[in-house]
Write a protein that holds these residues in place. Structure first.
Motif, short mmCIF file in Angstrom:
data_model
loop_
_atom_site.label_atom_id
_atom_site.label_comp_id
_atom_site.label_asym_id
_atom_site.label_seq_id
_atom_site.Cartn_x
_atom_site.Cartn_y
_atom_site.Cartn_z
N GLY A 156 104.65 -140.57 90.34
CA GLY A 156 105.71 -140.13 89.43
C GLY A 156 106.95 -141.00 89.52
O GLY A 156 107.59 -141.31 88.52
N THR A 157 107.28 -141.42 90.74
CA THR A 157 108.45 -142.29 90.93
C THR A 157 108.21 -143.64 90.27
O THR A 157 109.12 -144.19 89.61
N LEU A 158 107.01 -144.20 90.42
CA LEU A 158 106.69 -145.47 89.78
C LEU A 158 106.77 -145.36 88.26
O LEU A 158 107.29 -146.26 87.58
N ALA A 159 106.28 -144.26 87.72
CA ALA A 159 106.36 -144.06 86.27
C ALA A 159 107.81 -143.92 85.82
O ALA A 159 108.20 -144.44 84.77
N ASP A 160 108.61 -143.19 86.61
CA ASP A 160 110.03 -143.03 86.29
C ASP A 160 110.75 -144.37 86.22
O ASP A 160 111.51 -144.64 85.29
N ARG A 161 110.53 -145.20 87.23
CA ARG A 161 111.39 -146.37 87.45
C ARG A 161 110.85 -147.66 86.86
O ARG A 161 111.64 -148.54 86.51
N LYS A 162 109.52 -147.80 86.76
CA LYS A 162 108.96 -149.11 86.47
C LYS A 162 108.12 -149.16 85.20
O LYS A 162 108.43 -149.87 84.26
N ILE A 163 107.02 -148.41 85.18
CA ILE A 163 106.02 -148.67 84.14
C ILE A 163 106.06 -147.69 82.98
O ILE A 163 105.43 -147.94 81.95
N GLY A 164 106.77 -146.59 83.11
CA GLY A 164 106.82 -145.61 82.02
C GLY A 164 105.68 -144.62 82.10
O GLY A 164 104.61 -144.91 82.66
N PHE A 165 105.89 -143.45 81.51
CA PHE A 165 104.92 -142.37 81.65
C PHE A 165 103.62 -142.64 80.90
O PHE A 165 102.53 -142.36 81.40
N MET A 166 103.69 -143.18 79.69
CA MET A 166 102.46 -143.40 78.92
C MET A 166 101.58 -144.44 79.58
O MET A 166 100.35 -144.27 79.68
N ARG A 167 102.16 -145.55 80.04
CA ARG A 167 101.36 -146.55 80.73
C ARG A 167 100.74 -145.98 82.01
O ARG A 167 99.60 -146.29 82.36
N ALA A 168 101.52 -145.15 82.70
CA ALA A 168 100.99 -144.53 83.93
C ALA A 168 99.81 -143.62 83.63
O ALA A 168 98.84 -143.58 84.40
N VAL A 169 99.86 -142.91 82.53
CA VAL A 169 98.74 -142.04 82.15
C VAL A 169 97.48 -142.86 81.90
O VAL A 169 96.39 -142.53 82.39
N PHE A 170 97.60 -143.95 81.17
CA PHE A 170 96.42 -144.76 80.88
C PHE A 170 95.89 -145.48 82.12
O PHE A 170 94.68 -145.52 82.35
N LEU A 171 96.79 -146.04 82.93
CA LEU A 171 96.35 -146.69 84.15
C LEU A 171 95.68 -145.69 85.09
O LEU A 171 94.62 -145.97 85.67
N GLY A 172 96.28 -144.50 85.22
CA GLY A 172 95.67 -143.46 86.06
C GLY A 172 94.32 -143.03 85.54
O GLY A 172 93.37 -142.83 86.32
N GLY A 173 94.20 -142.90 84.22
CA GLY A 173 92.92 -142.51 83.64
C GLY A 173 91.83 -143.52 83.92
O GLY A 173 90.68 -143.17 84.25
N ILE A 174 92.16 -144.81 83.80
CA ILE A 174 91.17 -145.86 84.07
C ILE A 174 90.71 -145.82 85.53
O ILE A 174 89.52 -145.92 85.83
N LEU A 175 91.66 -145.66 86.45
CA LEU A 175 91.30 -145.61 87.87
C LEU A 175 90.41 -144.40 88.16
O LEU A 175 89.46 -144.50 88.97
N MET A 176 90.69 -143.27 87.54
CA MET A 176 89.85 -142.09 87.78
C MET A 176 88.45 -142.27 87.21
O MET A 176 87.46 -141.82 87.80
N ILE A 177 88.34 -142.91 86.05
CA ILE A 177 87.02 -143.19 85.48
C ILE A 177 86.21 -144.06 86.44
O ILE A 177 85.02 -143.81 86.70
N VAL A 178 86.85 -145.09 86.99
CA VAL A 178 86.18 -145.95 87.98
C VAL A 178 85.75 -145.11 89.19
O VAL A 178 84.63 -145.26 89.70
N GLY A 179 86.62 -144.22 89.65
CA GLY A 179 86.30 -143.39 90.80
C GLY A 179 85.08 -142.52 90.57
O GLY A 179 84.20 -142.42 91.43
N HIS A 180 84.99 -141.89 89.40
CA HIS A 180 83.83 -141.04 89.11
C HIS A 180 82.56 -141.87 88.99
O HIS A 180 81.47 -141.41 89.37
N ALA A 181 82.68 -143.10 88.47
CA ALA A 181 81.51 -143.97 88.39
C ALA A 181 81.02 -144.35 89.79
O ALA A 181 79.81 -144.35 90.07
N VAL A 182 81.95 -144.66 90.69
CA VAL A 182 81.59 -145.00 92.06
C VAL A 182 80.97 -143.79 92.76
O VAL A 182 80.03 -143.91 93.56
#
Length: 453
Positions: free
Chosen positions: A73-99
């Motif tokens: 949440g702090t990274l989204a607040d200060r650096k990358i923005g909430f929407m980018r954080a949502v998409f980046l987080g979603g991609i990482l979770m998809i990779v996690g479920h595949a693994v």
């Protein structure tokens, strides 16, 4: 002819973004709870872990998932923005479920890492995006959060049935992989529809949000809000410690000590989200008629959590550890703790989002999820006690800790209410004159995540 005045805020339709974010949350939560429904049994039956090890593994996993929300949440607040954080987080979770679908202990730990980091970016960011759809003091916020929280539980309700059916037909790894497929569908939906999300949906209310984002808040004003959020989060630790047993000791007890009438163990976990769908409109109507403050709601919710485990204590005491209890005790416990959850979890997160200083919304949402992490980790640690003590005594321990947290919140209710009123008054004073005036008293919370579990 003068144009007709804008309708009152509470009569305006909700922004279209609320429904887009809610649809995304349905799929993300279905993926999360689908994996959680399987994890403890998978660790014991496939990986060969003992009960205490499996319970601690689940506690570590759920703890890491929510602990990552603070830096995310702090990274989204200060650096990358909430929407980018949502998409980046979603991609990482998809990779996690595949693994996760690979099917080894090493793959399990790698998957948990991907999902934890991804959830840490996703969870506070999407909650913050929902909050930013509404101006400070907008009375529609509570209804909006209710709709959003319902989306969490639609996903949580569907997940056990889906993964149980897939596991029975194609095995464990296909069930874990299906969670990633569902999440990919949710993220694709968001990518295709996010262009419809705009602050123009809120007309003049969007001006207030822009103003709040640009105006820094002095620490002298912010410290009271942050202290109140810390008090809320401290209480939430004990709720989530008790609630997290749904994925550990409750699974084991239901599997071995309950007469399940042929119903697979995973499907009993659908009772909680089903009751949420049933009780939400009833509770919403009651809270419209009976106006009570959020701190009091949370105190009552903790008391109901204690009652839920009191039912399990009685069932375990009556039947012992060897005999099987009637399934009604499990279902009754789920019903009671669901009402407690509806009073604690969404109202607590909603209050955190209201109190959060404008530039710290993601970080404060992350702090709330840290309390979820701590509760889940403690809940996993309790698995060692489950193995070494009678089940009735174990459930009585949760009765005591839940009551203690409820008494603490009740004792602090006036202090918290004062912080709420001061925060809303500050927001009203800082709002532009063109914007609708914010109410100085706390809006009535109607209805109910995140989880959020």
């Amino acid at each position: 002819m003068n144009p007709s005045p804008d309708p009152l805020p509470e009569r305006r339709p909700h922004p279209v973004g609320l429904y887009i974010y809610s649809a995304t949350e349905v799929m993300e939560r279905a993926a999360y709870y689908g994996m959680l429904a399987l994890l403890a049994m998978y660790a014991m039956q496939v990986l060969g872990l003992h009960e205490a090890q499996a319970f601690e593994l689940v506690g570590t996993y759920t703890g890491c998932v929510y602990l990552a929300a603070l830096p995310g949440g702090t990274l989204a607040d200060r650096k990358i923005g909430f929407m980018r954080a949502v998409f980046l987080g979603g991609i990482l979770m998809i990779v996690g479920h595949a693994v996760m679908a690979i099917g080894s202990l090493a793959a399990l730990y790698a998957a948990m890492g991907f999902i934890s980091v991804g959830n840490g970016l996703f969870k506070p960011s999407i909650a913050s995006l929902v909050r930013k759809l509404y101006a400070p003091g907008d009375p529609r916020l509570d209804d909006g959060l209710s709709i959003f929280y319902l989306s969490v539980n639609i996903g949580a309700f569907l997940a056990p049935f889906i993964v149980a059916a897939i596991r029975a037909r194609w095995g464990w790894h296909a069930a874990f992989g299906s969670a990633g497929v569902g999440l990919a569908i949710g993220m694709t939906q968001l990518a295709l529809t996010k262009r419809f999300i705009g602050r123009e949906q809120n007309d003049a209310l969007g001006m207030v949000v822009e103003y709040a984002e640009k105006k820094p808040m002095p620490w002298a004003q912010a410290k009271g809000r942050v202290f109140a959020i810390c008090l809320l989060s401290a209480t939430a630790v004990f709720f989530f410690m008790a609630f997290s047993q749904n994925a550990t000791t409750m699974v084991k007890w239901t599997d071995t000590c309950v007469e399940r009438m042929g119903v697979p163990t995973e499907m009993y976990e659908a009772a909680n989200p089903l009751f949420i769908l049933i009780f939400t409109p009833i509770l919403a109507l009651m809270l419209r008629r009976v106006k009570i403050s959020t701190p009091v709601k949370i105190a009552i919710g903790m008391a109901l959590t204690a009652v839920a485990y009191l039912l399990l204590w009685y069932a375990a005491w009556k039947t012992g550890d060897a005999a099987k209890a009637h399934m009604g005790w499990v279902i009754g416990s789920y019903a009671v703790i669901t009402i407690g959850e509806l009073l604690v979890s969404p109202h607590g997160l909603g209050l955190v989002l209201k109190l959060a200083p404008p530039r710290w919304v993601g970080a404060m949402a992350g702090l709330w999820y840290v309390s979820t992490a701590a509760g889940n980790k403690l809940g996993g640690k309790l698995g060692h006690l489950w193995v070494s003590m009678p089940h009735a005594r174990f459930f009585s321990l949760l009765v005591a800790t839940s009551l203690m947290a409820g008494v603490f919140m009740w004792a602090r209710r006036h202090q918290l209410q004062q912080a709420i009123e001061e925060a809303l008054a500050q927001d009203a004073e800082g709002a532009p004159k063109k914007a609708p005036a914010a109410a100085v008293s706390e809006p009535v919370a109607v209805g109910t995540e995140l989880a959020i579990g």
